[in-house]
Design a protein around this motif. Structure first.
Motif, PDB file in Angstrom:
ATOM      1  N   THR A 153       0.822  -1.205   0.000  1.00 49.77           N
ATOM      2  CA  THR A 153       0.000   0.000   0.000  1.00 49.77           C
ATOM      3  C   THR A 153       0.859   1.259   0.000  1.00 49.77           C
ATOM      4  OG1 THR A 153      -1.738  -1.172   1.213  1.00 49.77           O
ATOM      5  CG2 THR A 153      -1.824   1.242   1.220  1.00 49.77           C
ATOM      6  N   CYS A 174      -7.553  10.155   0.092  1.00 50.63           N
ATOM      7  CA  CYS A 174      -7.166  10.430   1.474  1.00 50.63           C
ATOM      8  C   CYS A 174      -5.641  10.368   1.616  1.00 50.63           C
ATOM      9  CB  CYS A 174      -7.803   9.410   2.413  1.00 50.63           C
ATOM     10  SG  CYS A 174      -7.199   7.716   2.205  1.00 50.63           S
ATOM     11  N   GLU A 178      -3.781   7.586   6.469  1.00 51.72           N
ATOM     12  CA  GLU A 178      -5.170   7.230   6.809  1.00 51.72           C
ATOM     13  C   GLU A 178      -5.523   5.857   6.265  1.00 51.72           C
ATOM     14  OE1 GLU A 178      -9.674   8.859   5.869  1.00 51.72           O
ATOM     15  OE2 GLU A 178      -8.019  10.300   5.950  1.00 51.72           O
ATOM     16  N   MET A 179      -5.088   5.568   5.044  1.00 48.16           N
ATOM     17  CA  MET A 179      -5.331   4.258   4.452  1.00 48.16           C
ATOM     18  C   MET A 179      -4.587   3.170   5.218  1.00 48.16           C
ATOM     19  SD  MET A 179      -7.055   2.843   1.948  1.00 48.16           S
ATOM     20  CE  MET A 179      -7.342   4.071   0.677  1.00 48.16           C
ATOM     21  N   TRP A 181      -3.740   3.169   8.374  1.00 46.24           N
ATOM     22  CA  TRP A 181      -4.369   2.924   9.672  1.00 46.24           C
ATOM     23  C   TRP A 181      -5.570   2.000   9.540  1.00 46.24           C
ATOM     24  CZ3 TRP A 181      -2.289   2.761  14.029  1.00 46.24           C
ATOM     25  CH2 TRP A 181      -1.355   3.702  14.467  1.00 46.24           C
ATOM     26  N   THR A 182      -6.269   2.025   8.399  1.00 41.04           N
ATOM     27  CA  THR A 182      -7.408   1.120   8.229  1.00 41.04           C
ATOM     28  C   THR A 182      -6.963  -0.338   8.250  1.00 41.04           C
ATOM     29  OG1 THR A 182      -7.328   1.098   5.793  1.00 41.04           O
ATOM     30  CG2 THR A 182      -8.626   2.835   6.837  1.00 41.04           C
ATOM     31  N   LEU A 183      -5.674  -0.578   7.921  1.00 41.42           N
ATOM     32  CA  LEU A 183      -5.141  -1.940   7.963  1.00 41.42           C
ATOM     33  C   LEU A 183      -4.823  -2.372   9.387  1.00 41.42           C
ATOM     34  CD1 LEU A 183      -2.676  -1.720   4.925  1.00 41.42           C
ATOM     35  CD2 LEU A 183      -4.956  -2.734   4.947  1.00 41.42           C
ATOM     36  N   LEU A 185      -6.069  -0.753  12.457  1.00 37.80           N
ATOM     37  CA  LEU A 185      -7.084  -0.522  13.490  1.00 37.80           C
ATOM     38  C   LEU A 185      -7.829  -1.789  13.925  1.00 37.80           C
ATOM     39  CD1 LEU A 185      -8.598   2.929  12.435  1.00 37.80           C
ATOM     40  CD2 LEU A 185      -7.169   2.426  14.427  1.00 37.80           C
ATOM     41  N   PRO A 186      -8.189  -2.699  12.997  1.00 35.11           N
ATOM     42  CA  PRO A 186      -8.907  -3.903  13.443  1.00 35.11           C
ATOM     43  C   PRO A 186      -8.099  -4.791  14.389  1.00 35.11           C
ATOM     44  CG  PRO A 186      -9.173  -3.573  11.080  1.00 35.11           C
ATOM     45  CD  PRO A 186      -8.098  -2.629  11.533  1.00 35.11           C
TER      46      PRO A 186
END
Length: 208
Positions: A153, A174, A178-179, A181-183, A185-186
């Motif tokens: 990414t 974005c 930010e992209m 962090w989406t990986l 955060l879960p």
């Protein structure tokens, strides 16, 4: 003169792409003869190797600090530094497949450096697990694959924006962090999410 040559080359590579910039075009941009340019760099491969060496040296700063508590901000700081590097050397990441196929020595160095980064990233994740910020690895969580996904990414962030430019499609507009962090955060625990929320309270995400 060598610094001027490198600066001009990077500017032209970023603007036109590395395959579209000849040594003569670089010489013309500097207002010097091709012979004068070849005195400093015999070939474009020599010039690119020097640029890559300096670019790689800069990434050596992206290391884990010792003897201190490493917060989630450290991950964000490393990724922001890498994003800044990508913007300054956009040509390298936009033309990375061409560079790997055309310049085998750089390809070997690049692969070797990435393998080191994967190990460093794993150490960071293991540290976050040990300190209760990330969930332990299990049959549903493979952090080595997560690390590789983060690498893909971040590495292709600049070039993917060239591939998807439709204004109505906003997902890729974005900031790269930010992209990324989406990986992650879960996989954060309650403690990790609390730290992330504190991070967002005091450190705002950059604009695109």
């Amino acid at each position: 003169m060598k610094h001027k040559i490198k600066t001009e080359a990077i500017s032209l590579f970023n603007l036109h792409g590395i395959s579209n910039v000849s040594m003569k075009k670089i010489a013309d941009g500097l207002g010097i003869s091709p012979g004068n340019l070849s005195y400093h760099y015999k070939t474009k491969a020599d010039l690119l190797a020097t640029i890559y060496k300096e670019m790689y040296a800069e990434t050596l700063d992206y290391i884990l600090p010792g003897n201190t508590y490493i917060t989630l901000f450290h991950f964000e700081e490393m990724m922001l530094k890498f994003d800044n590097l990508q913007q300054r050397y956009a040509f390298f990441f936009n033309d990375i497949v061409h560079i790997i196929k055309t310049y085998p020595e750089i390809a070997k160095q690049y692969e070797s450096s990435n393998l080191i980064r994967f190990k460093d990233a794993r150490k960071l994740i293991d540290y976050y697990i040990e300190t209760g910020r990330m969930q332990p690895e299990n049959e549903m969580i493979d952090y080595n694959k997560t690390i590789y996904t983060v690498w893909m990414t971040s590495t292709f962030w600049q070039s993917q924006k060239l591939a998807i430019q439709t204004k109505d499609y906003t997902v890729n507009k974005c900031p790269s962090i930010e992209m990324l962090w989406t990986l992650f955060l879960p996989y954060l625990t309650a403690k990790g999410l609390e730290e992330y929320q504190q991070l967002r309270q005091f450190v705002k995400l950059p604009n695109t």
